[in-house]
Write an enzyme that holds these catalytic residues in place. Structure first.
Site, short mmCIF file in Angstrom:
data_model
loop_
_atom_site.label_atom_id
_atom_site.label_comp_id
_atom_site.label_asym_id
_atom_site.label_seq_id
_atom_site.Cartn_x
_atom_site.Cartn_y
_atom_site.Cartn_z
N PHE A 183 0.80 -1.22 0.00
CA PHE A 183 0.00 0.00 0.00
C PHE A 183 0.84 1.27 0.00
CE2 PHE A 183 0.00 -1.75 4.35
CZ PHE A 183 0.67 -0.74 5.04
N GLY A 196 1.32 3.58 -3.27
CA GLY A 196 0.36 4.57 -3.70
C GLY A 196 -0.19 5.45 -2.59
N HIS A 197 0.22 5.23 -1.35
CA HIS A 197 -0.34 5.97 -0.20
C HIS A 197 0.76 6.44 0.71
CE1 HIS A 197 -2.93 6.75 3.35
NE2 HIS A 197 -3.87 6.89 2.45
N PHE A 198 1.38 7.41 0.52
CA PHE A 198 1.44 8.30 -0.63
C PHE A 198 2.86 8.23 -1.16
CE2 PHE A 198 -1.76 10.06 2.24
CZ PHE A 198 -2.86 10.18 1.42
N VAL A 214 2.41 6.81 4.33
CA VAL A 214 1.57 6.79 5.53
C VAL A 214 0.66 5.56 5.43
CG1 VAL A 214 -0.21 8.01 6.84
CG2 VAL A 214 1.60 9.31 5.71
#
Length: 143
Positions: A46, A49-51, A56
């Site tokens: 994750f 893409g986050h971020f 985070v």
């Protein structure tokens, strides 16, 4: 204290990589509570893409880790072995800090209400002793 390895956790709850968000259980009492840990690494999918500019951990995944911790407490009861604990709702949720690569999440879920297959867990996640998320998680045990 009752501790569990990741292999033992997988004997209780149905989650598997990449969605198993517990590394170990430090202590638990069936039907009462569980205390677990998740080492958050930059290799988590994750974070791509986050971020991209500031990694985070998504808050919903912290809630999921807390729910999995509570599921260990509920599904370790003899009458619930082999079943699944489903989300029923989230109440009183507060995000109080960010979780980033390198952090270790301490996850505590205490079962505060239970009637038949439905219950509520008081869940709190910590990083370095500071609360990052707290919530009441409603669950339902099913097949």
């Amino acid at each position: 204290m009752n501790s569990l390895t990741v292999e033992q956790i997988q004997e209780i709850i149905p989650h598997r990589h990449p969605f198993l968000l517990l590394d170990r259980i430090e202590d638990y009492e069936p039907g009462q509570y569980a205390v677990g840990y998740k080492a958050v690494t930059y290799r988590e999918d994750f974070f791509r893409g986050h971020f991209p500019q500031k990694a985070v951990m998504p808050g919903v995944l912290i809630l999921e880790a807390l729910a999995q911790t509570g599921a260990v407490a509920i599904l370790s009861m003899p009458e619930n072995q082999g079943k699944i604990a489903f989300f029923g709702g989230v109440q009183k949720c507060r995000f109080k800090g960010m979780v980033m690569p390198g952090d270790t999440l301490k996850l505590e879920t205490k079962i505060i209400k239970s009637k038949g297959p439905v219950g509520v867990g008081q869940a709190t996640a910590y990083v370095n002793g500071k609360v990052v998320v707290s919530a009441e998680l409603t669950f339902m045990v099913g097949e």
